[in-house]
Design a protein around this motif. Structure first.
Motif, PDB file in Angstrom:
ATOM      1  N   GLN B  96       0.913  -1.324  -0.109  1.00 15.04           N
ATOM      2  CA  GLN B  96      -0.041  -0.035   0.197  1.00 15.04           C
ATOM      3  C   GLN B  96       0.735   1.315  -0.091  1.00 15.04           C
ATOM      4  O   GLN B  96       1.614   1.595   0.970  1.00 15.04           O
ATOM      5  CB  GLN B  96      -0.803   0.055   1.358  1.00 15.04           C
ATOM      6  CG  GLN B  96      -1.804   1.171   1.134  1.00 15.04           C
ATOM      7  CD  GLN B  96      -2.757   1.269   2.555  1.00 15.04           C
ATOM      8  OE1 GLN B  96      -2.773   0.254   3.309  1.00 15.04           O
ATOM      9  NE2 GLN B  96      -3.356   2.352   2.747  1.00 15.04           N
ATOM     10  N   GLY B  97       0.650   1.809  -0.975  1.00  9.14           N
ATOM     11  CA  GLY B  97       1.404   3.246  -1.101  1.00  9.14           C
ATOM     12  C   GLY B  97       2.884   2.886  -1.378  1.00  9.14           C
ATOM     13  O   GLY B  97       3.660   3.923  -1.830  1.00  9.14           O
ATOM     14  N   GLY B  98       3.270   1.750  -1.670  1.00 10.01           N
ATOM     15  CA  GLY B  98       4.780   1.713  -1.969  1.00 10.01           C
ATOM     16  C   GLY B  98       5.730   2.095  -0.874  1.00 10.01           C
ATOM     17  O   GLY B  98       6.968   2.659  -1.310  1.00 10.01           O
ATOM     18  N   LYS B  99       5.460   1.787   0.275  1.00 11.23           N
ATOM     19  CA  LYS B  99       6.442   2.291   1.411  1.00 11.23           C
ATOM     20  C   LYS B  99       7.776   1.564   1.107  1.00 11.23           C
ATOM     21  O   LYS B  99       8.096   0.706   0.665  1.00 11.23           O
ATOM     22  CB  LYS B  99       5.916   2.022   2.691  1.00 11.23           C
ATOM     23  CG  LYS B  99       5.952   0.688   3.137  1.00 11.23           C
ATOM     24  CD  LYS B  99       5.180   0.491   4.529  1.00 11.23           C
ATOM     25  CE  LYS B  99       5.026  -0.888   5.047  1.00 11.23           C
ATOM     26  NZ  LYS B  99       3.722  -1.363   4.397  1.00 11.23           N
ATOM     27  N   LEU B 100       8.778   2.339   1.527  1.00 11.35           N
ATOM     28  CA  LEU B 100      10.274   1.928   1.599  1.00 11.35           C
ATOM     29  C   LEU B 100      10.482   1.069   2.943  1.00 11.35           C
ATOM     30  O   LEU B 100       9.887   0.933   3.861  1.00 11.35           O
ATOM     31  CB  LEU B 100      11.086   3.072   1.729  1.00 11.35           C
ATOM     32  CG  LEU B 100      11.500   3.789   0.692  1.00 11.35           C
ATOM     33  CD1 LEU B 100      12.662   4.690   0.808  1.00 11.35           C
ATOM     34  CD2 LEU B 100      11.710   2.911  -0.709  1.00 11.35           C
ATOM     35  N   ILE B 101      11.148  -0.258   2.352  1.00 10.44           N
ATOM     36  CA  ILE B 101      11.731  -0.896   3.220  1.00 10.44           C
ATOM     37  C   ILE B 101      13.254  -0.984   3.480  1.00 10.44           C
ATOM     38  O   ILE B 101      13.597  -1.189   2.356  1.00 10.44           O
ATOM     39  CB  ILE B 101      11.186  -2.800   2.995  1.00 10.44           C
ATOM     40  CG1 ILE B 101       9.563  -2.694   2.871  1.00 10.44           C
ATOM     41  CG2 ILE B 101      11.624  -3.688   4.021  1.00 10.44           C
ATOM     42  CD1 ILE B 101       8.830  -2.476   4.281  1.00 10.44           C
TER      43      ILE B 101
END
Lengths: 114, 112
Positions: B96-101
């Motif tokens: 969701q939202g392409g969050k950074l890991i």
């Protein structure tokens, strides 16, 4: 402002107390993120706000943790009934909409739970 | 889910070249970012690769091979001030939202 600001810079609290951490993102940045970093470790994602969309809370470690963002700007991370394992640096970052790869971080709040 | 692997520590001498590798596993890769963090400081953005190849920014370059799920950060003409932790991070299109890991970080020590 010129950059992301966070307050307080340091917080010492007793186990069981509630704490509130504040983040002021860069003006115009619609995306805001909270991370936690333990000593010598990587960044652990906590929560992500994007505009008016429902926040992504998938990283919050327990229901003691909550965050809100008022008026699409300032955000507050609240930790209730703090535990010693909550001791860490809490980092806030912001970015432009759709540019999550380039995040601008604040200086962090160093939380110590005694 | 996603996972990233990078070496925990790297040591090099002033003036040398050092390469910090990062391998990743994601369900829907979007791009690879690199951040620098000095001891006690905030992470700062260095580079982002969405396409295969080398991106150069001054003394720092970043490389990506999507087919190998692999990237690296190359630091040239090392200076003492480059001593810091370096984190790779992936953005997953299916999150969701392409969050950074973020990875766990590589601590670079530059010796005189």
């Amino acid at each position: 402002g010129a950059g992301v600001s966070q307050s307080p810079s340091n917080k010492v609290t007793e186990k069981g107390k509630d704490v509130e951490l504040r983040c002021d993102p860069i003006s115009g940045h619609t995306a805001l993120y909270w991370y936690r970093q333990s000593l010598g470790q990587g960044l652990e994602f906590l929560i992500y706000f994007q505009g008016n969309s429902a926040p992504d809370k998938s990283g919050l470690p327990s229901d003691r943790f909550s965050a809100e963002r008022t008026g699409g700007s300032v955000s507050t991370l609240t930790i209730q009934r703090t535990q010693q394992e909550d001791s860490a640096v809490y980092l806030c970052a912001s970015s432009l909409e759709g540019v999550q790869e380039t995040q601008y971080f604040g200086p962090g709040t160093r939380l110590l739970v005694l | 889910g996603q996972s990233l692997e990078q070496p925990s520590e790297v040591t090099a001498v002033e003036g040398a070249i050092v390469q910090i590798n990062c391998t990743y596993q994601t369900s829907g890769f979007y791009g690879l970012s690199w951040y620098q963090q000095h001891d006690g400081g905030a992470p700062t953005f260095l580079s982002y690769n969405a396409l295969d190849g080398l991106e150069e920014t001054g003394r720092f370059s970043s490389f990506l091979s999507r087919s190998d799920s692999y990237g690296y950060l190359l630091l040239q003409e090392l200076q003492m001030k480059d001593s810091a932790s370096y984190f790779c991070a992936v953005r997953d299109r299916f999150n969701q939202g392409g969050k950074l890991i973020f990875g766990q970080g590589t601590e670079l020590s530059v010796k005189p």
